[in-house]
Design an enzyme around this catalytic site. Structure first.
Site, PDB file in Angstrom:
ATOM      1  N   PHE A  63      -8.531  -4.319 -10.495  1.00 47.92           N
ATOM      2  CA  PHE A  63      -7.613  -3.464  -9.751  1.00 47.92           C
ATOM      3  C   PHE A  63      -6.216  -3.713 -10.316  1.00 47.92           C
ATOM      4  O   PHE A  63      -5.389  -4.371  -9.712  1.00 47.92           O
ATOM      5  CB  PHE A  63      -7.703  -3.823  -8.262  1.00 47.92           C
ATOM      6  CG  PHE A  63      -6.843  -3.011  -7.323  1.00 47.92           C
ATOM      7  CD1 PHE A  63      -6.125  -1.903  -7.743  1.00 47.92           C
ATOM      8  CD2 PHE A  63      -6.758  -3.379  -5.988  1.00 47.92           C
ATOM      9  CE1 PHE A  63      -5.337  -1.176  -6.866  1.00 47.92           C
ATOM     10  CE2 PHE A  63      -5.981  -2.672  -5.098  1.00 47.92           C
ATOM     11  CZ  PHE A  63      -5.270  -1.575  -5.532  1.00 47.92           C
ATOM     12  N   ARG A 103       0.275   7.857   7.879  1.00 40.49           N
ATOM     13  CA  ARG A 103      -1.129   8.094   7.544  1.00 40.49           C
ATOM     14  C   ARG A 103      -2.012   6.876   7.842  1.00 40.49           C
ATOM     15  O   ARG A 103      -3.193   6.871   7.499  1.00 40.49           O
ATOM     16  CB  ARG A 103      -1.238   8.487   6.067  1.00 40.49           C
ATOM     17  CG  ARG A 103      -2.516   9.272   5.768  1.00 40.49           C
ATOM     18  CD  ARG A 103      -2.413  10.110   4.520  1.00 40.49           C
ATOM     19  NE  ARG A 103      -2.034   9.339   3.335  1.00 40.49           N
ATOM     20  CZ  ARG A 103      -1.877   9.893   2.133  1.00 40.49           C
ATOM     21  NH1 ARG A 103      -2.037  11.207   1.984  1.00 40.49           N
ATOM     22  NH2 ARG A 103      -1.535   9.156   1.106  1.00 40.49           N
ATOM     23  N   LYS A 104      -1.446   5.862   8.478  1.00 40.33           N
ATOM     24  CA  LYS A 104      -2.231   4.676   8.819  1.00 40.33           C
ATOM     25  C   LYS A 104      -2.132   4.391  10.319  1.00 40.33           C
ATOM     26  O   LYS A 104      -1.880   3.278  10.760  1.00 40.33           O
ATOM     27  CB  LYS A 104      -1.740   3.472   8.007  1.00 40.33           C
ATOM     28  CG  LYS A 104      -2.171   3.530   6.541  1.00 40.33           C
ATOM     29  CD  LYS A 104      -3.672   3.362   6.399  1.00 40.33           C
ATOM     30  CE  LYS A 104      -4.147   3.488   4.957  1.00 40.33           C
ATOM     31  NZ  LYS A 104      -4.193   4.891   4.492  1.00 40.33           N
ATOM     32  N   GLU A 106      10.401  11.460   7.203  1.00 43.24           N
ATOM     33  CA  GLU A 106       9.131  11.395   6.484  1.00 43.24           C
ATOM     34  C   GLU A 106       9.401  11.016   5.033  1.00 43.24           C
ATOM     35  O   GLU A 106      10.382  11.472   4.430  1.00 43.24           O
ATOM     36  CB  GLU A 106       8.397  12.737   6.526  1.00 43.24           C
ATOM     37  CG  GLU A 106       8.236  13.339   7.906  1.00 43.24           C
ATOM     38  CD  GLU A 106       7.199  12.648   8.749  1.00 43.24           C
ATOM     39  OE1 GLU A 106       6.439  11.827   8.196  1.00 43.24           O
ATOM     40  OE2 GLU A 106       7.138  12.927   9.950  1.00 43.24           O
ATOM     41  N   LYS A 125      10.593   7.547  13.438  1.00 42.66           N
ATOM     42  CA  LYS A 125      10.962   8.280  14.653  1.00 42.66           C
ATOM     43  C   LYS A 125      11.840   7.431  15.558  1.00 42.66           C
ATOM     44  O   LYS A 125      11.491   6.280  15.865  1.00 42.66           O
ATOM     45  CB  LYS A 125       9.699   8.696  15.417  1.00 42.66           C
ATOM     46  CG  LYS A 125       8.800   9.650  14.648  1.00 42.66           C
ATOM     47  CD  LYS A 125       7.559  10.003  15.432  1.00 42.66           C
ATOM     48  CE  LYS A 125       6.645  10.950  14.642  1.00 42.66           C
ATOM     49  NZ  LYS A 125       5.410  11.270  15.379  1.00 42.66           N
ATOM     50  N   LYS A 158      -5.915  -4.336   0.439  1.00 46.88           N
ATOM     51  CA  LYS A 158      -6.549  -3.888   1.684  1.00 46.88           C
ATOM     52  C   LYS A 158      -7.492  -4.981   2.178  1.00 46.88           C
ATOM     53  O   LYS A 158      -8.047  -5.745   1.382  1.00 46.88           O
ATOM     54  CB  LYS A 158      -7.336  -2.591   1.471  1.00 46.88           C
ATOM     55  CG  LYS A 158      -6.506  -1.433   0.982  1.00 46.88           C
ATOM     56  CD  LYS A 158      -7.347  -0.178   0.768  1.00 46.88           C
ATOM     57  CE  LYS A 158      -7.631   0.530   2.071  1.00 46.88           C
ATOM     58  NZ  LYS A 158      -8.250   1.867   1.856  1.00 46.88           N
ATOM     59  N   GLU A 172      14.425  15.405   9.702  1.00 48.64           N
ATOM     60  CA  GLU A 172      15.555  15.849  10.495  1.00 48.64           C
ATOM     61  C   GLU A 172      16.307  14.622  10.989  1.00 48.64           C
ATOM     62  O   GLU A 172      15.698  13.736  11.609  1.00 48.64           O
ATOM     63  CB  GLU A 172      15.107  16.689  11.698  1.00 48.64           C
ATOM     64  CG  GLU A 172      14.327  17.939  11.332  1.00 48.64           C
ATOM     65  CD  GLU A 172      12.865  17.656  11.011  1.00 48.64           C
ATOM     66  OE1 GLU A 172      12.382  18.131   9.961  1.00 48.64           O
ATOM     67  OE2 GLU A 172      12.235  16.928  11.793  1.00 48.64           O
ATOM     68  N   ASP A 189      -2.210   5.957  -6.175  1.00 47.71           N
ATOM     69  CA  ASP A 189      -2.458   6.863  -5.052  1.00 47.71           C
ATOM     70  C   ASP A 189      -1.140   7.342  -4.461  1.00 47.71           C
ATOM     71  O   ASP A 189      -0.155   6.592  -4.404  1.00 47.71           O
ATOM     72  CB  ASP A 189      -3.258   6.159  -3.949  1.00 47.71           C
ATOM     73  CG  ASP A 189      -4.624   5.706  -4.423  1.00 47.71           C
ATOM     74  OD1 ASP A 189      -5.422   6.574  -4.818  1.00 47.71           O
ATOM     75  OD2 ASP A 189      -4.883   4.493  -4.395  1.00 47.71           O
ATOM     76  N   ALA A 190      -1.151   8.573  -3.958  1.00 47.16           N
ATOM     77  CA  ALA A 190       0.016   9.084  -3.243  1.00 47.16           C
ATOM     78  C   ALA A 190       0.138   8.395  -1.892  1.00 47.16           C
ATOM     79  O   ALA A 190      -0.860   8.022  -1.263  1.00 47.16           O
ATOM     80  CB  ALA A 190      -0.109  10.594  -3.049  1.00 47.16           C
ATOM     81  N   ASP A 197       5.969   9.787  21.085  1.00 49.39           N
ATOM     82  CA  ASP A 197       4.859   9.350  20.232  1.00 49.39           C
ATOM     83  C   ASP A 197       4.958   7.847  19.998  1.00 49.39           C
ATOM     84  O   ASP A 197       3.944   7.141  20.001  1.00 49.39           O
ATOM     85  CB  ASP A 197       4.921  10.038  18.857  1.00 49.39           C
ATOM     86  CG  ASP A 197       4.468  11.476  18.901  1.00 49.39           C
ATOM     87  OD1 ASP A 197       3.842  11.869  19.888  1.00 49.39           O
ATOM     88  OD2 ASP A 197       4.760  12.210  17.942  1.00 49.39           O
ATOM     89  N   HIS A 230       0.851  -1.186   0.000  1.00 46.53           N
ATOM     90  CA  HIS A 230       0.000   0.000   0.000  1.00 46.53           C
ATOM     91  C   HIS A 230       0.895   1.247   0.000  1.00 46.53           C
ATOM     92  O   HIS A 230       1.941   1.261   0.652  1.00 46.53           O
ATOM     93  CB  HIS A 230      -0.902  -0.021   1.236  1.00 46.53           C
ATOM     94  CG  HIS A 230      -1.889   1.100   1.280  1.00 46.53           C
ATOM     95  ND1 HIS A 230      -1.548   2.377   1.673  1.00 46.53           N
ATOM     96  CD2 HIS A 230      -3.206   1.137   0.997  1.00 46.53           C
ATOM     97  CE1 HIS A 230      -2.615   3.150   1.631  1.00 46.53           C
ATOM     98  NE2 HIS A 230      -3.633   2.427   1.214  1.00 46.53           N
ATOM     99  N   ASP A 270       0.934   4.164   1.466  1.00 44.57           N
ATOM    100  CA  ASP A 270       1.310   4.699   2.778  1.00 44.57           C
ATOM    101  C   ASP A 270       2.277   3.769   3.498  1.00 44.57           C
ATOM    102  O   ASP A 270       3.204   4.226   4.184  1.00 44.57           O
ATOM    103  CB  ASP A 270       0.072   4.921   3.643  1.00 44.57           C
ATOM    104  CG  ASP A 270      -0.843   6.003   3.092  1.00 44.57           C
ATOM    105  OD1 ASP A 270      -0.339   6.931   2.427  1.00 44.57           O
ATOM    106  OD2 ASP A 270      -2.061   5.928   3.325  1.00 44.57           O
ATOM    107  N   LYS A 271       2.073   2.464   3.346  1.00 42.60           N
ATOM    108  CA  LYS A 271       2.952   1.512   4.016  1.00 42.60           C
ATOM    109  C   LYS A 271       4.326   1.430   3.351  1.00 42.60           C
ATOM    110  O   LYS A 271       5.323   1.143   4.005  1.00 42.60           O
ATOM    111  CB  LYS A 271       2.295   0.135   4.072  1.00 42.60           C
ATOM    112  CG  LYS A 271       1.296   0.009   5.209  1.00 42.60           C
ATOM    113  CD  LYS A 271       2.031   0.089   6.526  1.00 42.60           C
ATOM    114  CE  LYS A 271       1.171   0.676   7.616  1.00 42.60           C
ATOM    115  NZ  LYS A 271       1.962   1.084   8.780  1.00 42.60           N
TER     116      LYS A 271
END
Length: 374
Positions: free
Chosen positions: A229, A243-244, A45, A264, A165, A58, A237-238, A270, A17, A19-20
């Site tokens: 698909f 985002r998940k 990121e 991170k 998904k 960073e 998709d971007a 977080d 995916h 985002d993944k």
């Protein structure tokens, strides 16, 4: 906190995916830094769309890392090789904008007593619905995506693409899961694999082996419900790191503090605070003190001692009192340095957390017992 009666739905997504993809690249860069310099400070990121991949963030480290090579290797590991599924790791354009961590933040974190890398509140959760002490809907959704990934590596699944998904709806009665009412599975696939054949593979080779007796005569399957698909992943998709966050945690079954995990380093509470809160909630349930537990912790940036450690539980007296009776100092356990050392978070182990959930996987240190049973 726990379902009484009615329906509850959670989703998961595959390692391919968009985002993944980004989560894995961000964590792979983190791992590469930690492998050479265990005290690296990383806030990485990643964004991807089409043939463009952006690395921003960073990083303060002594490590020498070829960021572009790390990103390309992740894409190949996922199954993007030669452009068959729309992304060619050798041809993708990579832009990089990376600076060092703010000196003000660095000063607050780099005390003798490690201060929290940010403010915020984190939630951990555990319940007795599954052997992994996870809510059933998200655990089944993750298992479907693991099965999809494993199937892609076999002859039967070679026509399945990386992007997919899953979604599982569970009916609860008197606080316990009774049946799976709906299953949604969508998978990218080759153009020479017909829709009917695809749906048969998803049902017979993915859904049924995973769900087993949770399937009843009432279970409704939606298999590629939108139809073909063919174009998926970043071509469709971007993607973006972080985002998940609901997929990464408890599938919406428990609360979330809002902070993402991937990319991170462990001074960012977080991530490390959420891992420690999961271990704490898991310990409460594992001791038999509750059938469900939500643990909460809050921090101030640059401050080591947590501002809050509290619980919501089902079926017990307050865990705070029980821990005091057991001689456990919760405030000390939840200090950033204590969390980092106890969970061994300086090791390069984070890319494996970026798919199929950060919780409920037995090889993660925060899934281990917190302390010896009282």
């Amino acid at each position: 906190m726990q379902m009484k009666s009615g329906l509850f739905t959670s989703e998961s997504v595959s390692d391919g995916h968009p985002d993944k993809i980004c989560d894995q690249i961000s964590d792979a860069i983190l791992d590469a830094c930690l492998a050479q310099d265990p005290v690296s400070r990383v806030a990485m990121e990643t964004a991807v769309k089409g043939d463009l991949l952006c690395l921003i963030g960073e990083i303060t480290t002594l490590a020498e890392v070829d960021f572009e090579a790390v990103a390309r290797d992740v894409l190949r590991d996922i199954g993007h090789d030669g452009g068959r599924w729309g992304v060619d790791p050798d041809r993708i354009r990579i832009l990089r904008q990376i600076s060092q961590q703010s000196p003000e933040i660095s000063s607050g974190v780099s005390q003798t007593e490690t201060g929290a890398g940010d403010q915020g509140m984190m939630f951990g959760f555990a319940c007795t619905e599954t052997p992994e002490l996870m809510p059933l809907p998200i655990q089944l959704s993750h298992q479907l995506m693991r099965r999809h990934r494993d199937l892609r590596l076999t002859g039967v699944g070679q026509s399945l693409g990386p992007d997919a998904k899953s979604q599982v709806t569970v009916r609860y009665e008197d606080g316990r899961p009774r049946e799976v009412t709906h299953v949604v599975l969508s998978s990218q696939h080759a153009r020479d694999l017909g829709l009917n054949d695809l749906r048969e593979i998803l049902r017979e080779e993915v859904a049924i082996p995973v769900l087993g007796d949770w399937i009843t005569g009432n279970t409704v399957f939606h298999l590629n419900p939108a139809g073909s698909f063919h174009v998926g992943g970043p071509q469709s998709d971007a993607g973006l790191t972080g985002r998940k966050i609901i997929v990464d945690t408890y599938g919406g079954y428990a609360r979330h503090g809002g902070g993402a995990f991937s990319g991170k380093d462990p001074t960012k509470v977080d991530r490390s605070g959420a891992y420690a809160a999961r271990q704490l909630a898991r310990d409460v349930v594992g001791r038999g003190w509750a059938s469900g537990c939500e643990a909460r912790v809050a921090y101030a940036i640059g401050v080591a001692e947590p501002l809050e450690i509290s619980f919501s539980v089902t079926g017990t007296e307050a865990p705070e009192a029980l821990y005091r009776e057991a001689g456990v100092d919760l405030a000390d356990l939840m200090r950033p340095r204590s969390v980092i050392e106890r969970l061994n978070l300086r090791k390069p182990r984070f890319r494996q957390t970026a798919t199929f959930g950060h919780f409920g996987q037995a090889n993660f240190s925060w899934e281990m017992p917190l302390v010896s049973s009282a």
